[in-house]
Design a protein around this motif. Structure first.
Motif, PDB file in Angstrom:
ATOM      1  N   LEU A 147     100.383 145.493 -50.221  1.00 30.71           N
ATOM      2  CA  LEU A 147     101.526 145.727 -51.098  1.00 30.71           C
ATOM      3  C   LEU A 147     101.234 146.924 -51.985  1.00 30.71           C
ATOM      4  O   LEU A 147     100.122 147.104 -52.459  1.00 30.71           O
ATOM      5  CB  LEU A 147     101.800 144.494 -51.950  1.00 30.71           C
ATOM      6  N   GLY A 148     102.236 147.736 -52.249  1.00 29.79           N
ATOM      7  CA  GLY A 148     102.072 148.927 -53.059  1.00 29.79           C
ATOM      8  C   GLY A 148     101.895 150.171 -52.215  1.00 29.79           C
ATOM      9  O   GLY A 148     102.067 151.270 -52.699  1.00 29.79           O
ATOM     10  N   ARG A 149     101.562 150.006 -50.949  1.00 28.22           N
ATOM     11  CA  ARG A 149     101.420 151.151 -50.058  1.00 28.22           C
ATOM     12  C   ARG A 149     102.777 151.565 -49.524  1.00 28.22           C
ATOM     13  O   ARG A 149     103.678 150.758 -49.380  1.00 28.22           O
ATOM     14  CB  ARG A 149     100.503 150.796 -48.895  1.00 28.22           C
ATOM     15  N   PRO A 150     102.919 152.817 -49.196  1.00 24.57           N
ATOM     16  CA  PRO A 150     104.189 153.305 -48.669  1.00 24.57           C
ATOM     17  C   PRO A 150     104.524 152.717 -47.292  1.00 24.57           C
ATOM     18  O   PRO A 150     103.640 152.424 -46.509  1.00 24.57           O
ATOM     19  CB  PRO A 150     103.975 154.813 -48.545  1.00 24.57           C
ATOM     20  N   VAL A 151     105.822 152.574 -47.064  1.00 27.99           N
ATOM     21  CA  VAL A 151     106.353 152.123 -45.778  1.00 27.99           C
ATOM     22  C   VAL A 151     107.499 153.049 -45.418  1.00 27.99           C
ATOM     23  O   VAL A 151     108.361 153.331 -46.247  1.00 27.99           O
ATOM     24  CB  VAL A 151     106.879 150.674 -45.863  1.00 27.99           C
ATOM     25  N   SER A 152     107.512 153.532 -44.194  1.00 31.13           N
ATOM     26  CA  SER A 152     108.635 154.317 -43.687  1.00 31.13           C
ATOM     27  C   SER A 152     109.449 153.418 -42.772  1.00 31.13           C
ATOM     28  O   SER A 152     108.880 152.744 -41.916  1.00 31.13           O
ATOM     29  CB  SER A 152     108.146 155.537 -42.908  1.00 31.13           C
ATOM     30  N   ASP A 153     110.758 153.416 -42.962  1.00 27.91           N
ATOM     31  CA  ASP A 153     111.618 152.584 -42.123  1.00 27.91           C
ATOM     32  C   ASP A 153     112.992 153.224 -42.050  1.00 27.91           C
ATOM     33  O   ASP A 153     113.436 153.878 -42.997  1.00 27.91           O
ATOM     34  CB  ASP A 153     111.720 151.172 -42.691  1.00 27.91           C
ATOM     35  N   ASP A 154     113.644 153.052 -40.931  1.00 27.73           N
ATOM     36  CA  ASP A 154     115.005 153.544 -40.793  1.00 27.73           C
ATOM     37  C   ASP A 154     115.964 152.370 -40.933  1.00 27.73           C
ATOM     38  O   ASP A 154     115.602 151.230 -40.684  1.00 27.73           O
ATOM     39  CB  ASP A 154     115.213 154.262 -39.456  1.00 27.73           C
ATOM     40  N   GLY A 155     117.162 152.682 -41.378  1.00 33.73           N
ATOM     41  CA  GLY A 155     118.149 151.636 -41.583  1.00 33.73           C
ATOM     42  C   GLY A 155     119.554 152.196 -41.597  1.00 33.73           C
ATOM     43  O   GLY A 155     119.787 153.359 -41.266  1.00 33.73           O
ATOM     44  N   ARG A 156     120.464 151.347 -42.002  1.00 36.06           N
ATOM     45  CA  ARG A 156     121.875 151.711 -42.068  1.00 36.06           C
ATOM     46  C   ARG A 156     122.470 151.147 -43.347  1.00 36.06           C
ATOM     47  O   ARG A 156     121.915 150.234 -43.960  1.00 36.06           O
ATOM     48  CB  ARG A 156     122.629 151.158 -40.868  1.00 36.06           C
TER      49      ARG A 156
ATOM     50  N   LEU B  21     126.789 151.865 -54.779  1.00 34.93           N
ATOM     51  CA  LEU B  21     127.063 152.878 -53.753  1.00 34.93           C
ATOM     52  C   LEU B  21     127.442 152.227 -52.425  1.00 34.93           C
ATOM     53  O   LEU B  21     128.536 152.431 -51.915  1.00 34.93           O
ATOM     54  CB  LEU B  21     125.844 153.787 -53.563  1.00 34.93           C
ATOM     55  N   ASP B  22     126.499 151.478 -51.853  1.00 32.32           N
ATOM     56  CA  ASP B  22     126.726 150.848 -50.554  1.00 32.32           C
ATOM     57  C   ASP B  22     125.776 149.661 -50.392  1.00 32.32           C
ATOM     58  O   ASP B  22     124.979 149.368 -51.275  1.00 32.32           O
ATOM     59  CB  ASP B  22     126.562 151.860 -49.410  1.00 32.32           C
ATOM     60  N   PHE B  23     125.876 148.988 -49.260  1.00 30.44           N
ATOM     61  CA  PHE B  23     125.014 147.849 -48.919  1.00 30.44           C
ATOM     62  C   PHE B  23     124.110 148.312 -47.795  1.00 30.44           C
ATOM     63  O   PHE B  23     124.594 148.689 -46.725  1.00 30.44           O
ATOM     64  CB  PHE B  23     125.873 146.659 -48.469  1.00 30.44           C
ATOM     65  N   ASN B  24     122.795 148.323 -48.041  1.00 33.00           N
ATOM     66  CA  ASN B  24     121.897 148.839 -47.010  1.00 33.00           C
ATOM     67  C   ASN B  24     121.029 147.740 -46.417  1.00 33.00           C
ATOM     68  O   ASN B  24     120.801 146.698 -47.025  1.00 33.00           O
ATOM     69  CB  ASN B  24     121.051 150.007 -47.543  1.00 33.00           C
ATOM     70  N   GLU B  25     120.575 147.991 -45.190  1.00 30.04           N
ATOM     71  CA  GLU B  25     119.767 147.033 -44.445  1.00 30.04           C
ATOM     72  C   GLU B  25     118.827 147.802 -43.523  1.00 30.04           C
ATOM     73  O   GLU B  25     119.243 148.744 -42.864  1.00 30.04           O
ATOM     74  CB  GLU B  25     120.658 146.066 -43.668  1.00 30.04           C
ATOM     75  N   PHE B  26     117.566 147.398 -43.547  1.00 30.06           N
ATOM     76  CA  PHE B  26     116.546 148.065 -42.751  1.00 30.06           C
ATOM     77  C   PHE B  26     115.884 147.114 -41.759  1.00 30.06           C
ATOM     78  O   PHE B  26     115.558 147.512 -40.650  1.00 30.06           O
ATOM     79  CB  PHE B  26     115.487 148.682 -43.677  1.00 30.06           C
ATOM     80  N   LEU B  27     115.664 145.888 -42.182  1.00 31.77           N
ATOM     81  CA  LEU B  27     114.995 144.903 -41.344  1.00 31.77           C
ATOM     82  C   LEU B  27     115.459 143.518 -41.764  1.00 31.77           C
ATOM     83  O   LEU B  27     115.570 143.238 -42.958  1.00 31.77           O
ATOM     84  CB  LEU B  27     113.473 145.008 -41.542  1.00 31.77           C
ATOM     85  N   TYR B  28     115.744 142.673 -40.783  1.00 31.05           N
ATOM     86  CA  TYR B  28     116.028 141.264 -41.041  1.00 31.05           C
ATOM     87  C   TYR B  28     114.957 140.436 -40.348  1.00 31.05           C
ATOM     88  O   TYR B  28     114.655 140.662 -39.178  1.00 31.05           O
ATOM     89  CB  TYR B  28     117.398 140.857 -40.501  1.00 31.05           C
TER      90      TYR B  28
END
Length: 188
Positions: free
Chosen positions: A30-39, A127-134
């Motif tokens: 925890l605390g480390r960076p994570v790159s993820d794509d989403g919508r 602004l909007d509702f975002n989601e990257f991972l479920y």
């Protein structure tokens, strides 16, 4: 209380109300960076996907990775067409923008079912509702485990297709973000 569990090449951090599922070769603290794509989608928009669960479940928890830099995101949740809960708004977070939010789905909507069709409908946001991972967790015989995972985003179209993911209404974002989760509070 926090725990770091390492199984093979995948690390999973669990803290009350927080779940992290890294997709890196090494364990992710925890605390480390994570790159993820989403919508993300705005007013009038929604997302829909279908997940599998064990029909013997005695509880299902839906966990969403979101960008908390977009404050006050709220969406109504339905499961198989029935009201199932709400993604409640969170305050803005600009330092550690990744957050995992969870909703326990009503047992009456999950017990005895092999699949659940989840619909998230925009209610409000700054602004909007975002989601990257479920991540879908289920309880069977008193033990919680991961039942299914839906990786959302333009670089995870295979996962989207496997779960029948579709976004309706105005898509406001489809890209990658590079953020960090908050560090683990050693005093918790």
């Amino acid at each position: 209380m926090g725990a770091l569990v390492v199984a093979g090449a995948v690390g999973v951090g669990v803290v009350v109300g927080l779940w992290v599922a890294p997709r890196h070769a090494e364990p992710l603290a925890l605390g480390r960076p994570v790159s993820d794509d989403g919508r993300a989608f705005g007013p009038g928009g929604s997302s829909r996907f279908t997940v599998t669960v064990n029909p013997a479940n005695t509880g299902v928890r839906l966990i969403r990775r979101l960008d908390a830099g977009i404050s006050m995101q709220q969406a109504a949740i339905t499961v198989n067409g029935a009201p199932a809960g709400v993604w409640h708004p969170l305050p803005v977070e600009n330092t550690y923008r990744w957050r995992d939010q969870s909703v326990d789905l009503p047992l009456a909507l999950t017990s005895g079912r092999r699949s659940l069709t989840v619909l998230n409908s925009f209610v409000s946001s700054s602004l909007d509702f975002n989601e990257f991972l479920y991540v879908v967790k289920q309880q069977v015989k008193g033990v919680w485990s991961i039942a299914d995972t839906v990786d959302v985003g333009p670089y995870h179209t295979t996962s989207e297709a496997a779960h029948g993911y579709r976004l309706t209404g105005p898509q406001t974002f489809a890209d990658t973000r590079h953020f960090a989760y908050p560090p683990l509070d050693e005093t918790a």
